[in-house]
Design a protein around this motif. Structure first.
Motif, short mmCIF file in Angstrom:
data_model
loop_
_atom_site.label_atom_id
_atom_site.label_comp_id
_atom_site.label_asym_id
_atom_site.label_seq_id
_atom_site.Cartn_x
_atom_site.Cartn_y
_atom_site.Cartn_z
N VAL A 101 0.85 -1.20 0.00
CA VAL A 101 0.00 0.00 0.00
C VAL A 101 0.88 1.24 0.00
O VAL A 101 0.69 2.15 -0.82
N ALA A 102 1.87 1.27 0.89
CA ALA A 102 2.73 2.46 1.02
C ALA A 102 3.48 2.76 -0.28
O ALA A 102 3.53 3.91 -0.73
N GLU A 103 4.07 1.74 -0.89
CA GLU A 103 4.80 1.94 -2.13
C GLU A 103 3.86 2.39 -3.25
O GLU A 103 4.21 3.26 -4.05
N SER A 104 2.67 1.84 -3.29
CA SER A 104 1.69 2.21 -4.31
C SER A 104 1.26 3.65 -4.16
O SER A 104 1.17 4.39 -5.16
N VAL A 105 1.01 4.08 -2.94
CA VAL A 105 0.62 5.47 -2.70
C VAL A 105 1.72 6.41 -3.15
O VAL A 105 1.46 7.40 -3.85
N ILE A 142 -5.97 -7.55 -3.61
CA ILE A 142 -6.66 -6.90 -2.50
C ILE A 142 -5.84 -6.97 -1.22
O ILE A 142 -5.63 -5.98 -0.54
N HIS A 143 -5.33 -8.15 -0.89
CA HIS A 143 -4.54 -8.31 0.33
C HIS A 143 -3.06 -8.09 0.03
O HIS A 143 -2.45 -8.85 -0.71
N LEU A 144 -2.51 -7.05 0.63
CA LEU A 144 -1.09 -6.75 0.50
C LEU A 144 -0.46 -6.86 1.89
O LEU A 144 -1.17 -6.89 2.90
N GLY A 145 0.84 -6.89 1.95
CA GLY A 145 1.53 -7.09 3.21
C GLY A 145 1.24 -6.04 4.27
O GLY A 145 1.26 -6.33 5.47
N ASP A 146 0.94 -4.82 3.86
CA ASP A 146 0.70 -3.75 4.83
C ASP A 146 -0.74 -3.23 4.83
O ASP A 146 -1.01 -2.14 5.30
N GLY A 147 -1.65 -4.00 4.28
CA GLY A 147 -3.06 -3.59 4.30
C GLY A 147 -3.79 -4.10 3.07
O GLY A 147 -3.33 -5.01 2.38
N GLN A 148 -4.93 -3.49 2.81
CA GLN A 148 -5.71 -3.85 1.63
C GLN A 148 -5.54 -2.76 0.58
O GLN A 148 -5.36 -1.59 0.90
N SER A 149 -5.65 -3.15 -0.67
CA SER A 149 -5.49 -2.17 -1.74
C SER A 149 -6.56 -1.08 -1.66
O SER A 149 -6.34 0.03 -2.14
N PHE A 150 -7.68 -1.36 -1.02
CA PHE A 150 -8.70 -0.32 -0.84
C PHE A 150 -8.14 0.87 -0.05
O PHE A 150 -8.60 1.99 -0.21
N ASP A 151 -7.14 0.61 0.80
CA ASP A 151 -6.51 1.68 1.58
C ASP A 151 -5.82 2.71 0.69
O ASP A 151 -5.70 3.88 1.05
N ILE A 152 -5.38 2.30 -0.48
CA ILE A 152 -4.71 3.20 -1.41
C ILE A 152 -5.66 4.33 -1.83
O ILE A 152 -5.27 5.49 -1.93
N PHE A 153 -6.93 4.00 -2.00
CA PHE A 153 -7.92 4.98 -2.44
C PHE A 153 -8.17 6.07 -1.41
O PHE A 153 -8.66 7.14 -1.73
N GLU A 154 -7.84 5.80 -0.15
CA GLU A 154 -7.98 6.81 0.91
C GLU A 154 -6.86 7.84 0.86
O GLU A 154 -6.99 8.92 1.42
#
Length: 102
Positions: free
Chosen positions: A36-40, A55-67
């Protein structure tokens, strides 16, 4: 077409890239992101025409990226979990592919 893959399993990335090479050779992978962090961080300064997201990544869900960042590109979710399908279509989802895929 530029695409980014957000996935934390190297085997799944390789499998997706091989499949894309066969069915959509015009798709160019511009980023392989595994958290999530790298994607953001990447999405704040870069863009793609299409995103493939686990959807499931090591540091959260990909939905967190949208936030954290605004995503306007269509998203194809690739996951082993079917229970997130409805939620995925609320987050730019245009398709939902269950792993393993072929």
């Amino acid at each position: 077409m530029k695409a980014a893959i957000i996935e934390d399993e190297p085997l799944a990335i390789a499998e997706l890239e091989n499949l894309l090479g066969e069915v959509a050779p015009d798709v160019r992978i511009v980023a392989r992101l595994d958290s999530v962090a790298e994607s953001v961080r990447w999405l704040r300064d870069n863009s793609a025409d299409l995103l493939f997201m686990d959807i499931h990544l090591g540091d959260g869900q990909s939905f967190d990226i949208f936030e954290e960042v605004k995503i306007t590109a269509p998203v194809i979710f690739i996951t082993a979990y079917d229970e997130y399908a409805l939620k995925a279509f609320k987050f730019q989802g245009v398709d939902y592919i269950l792993k393993p895929f072929d």
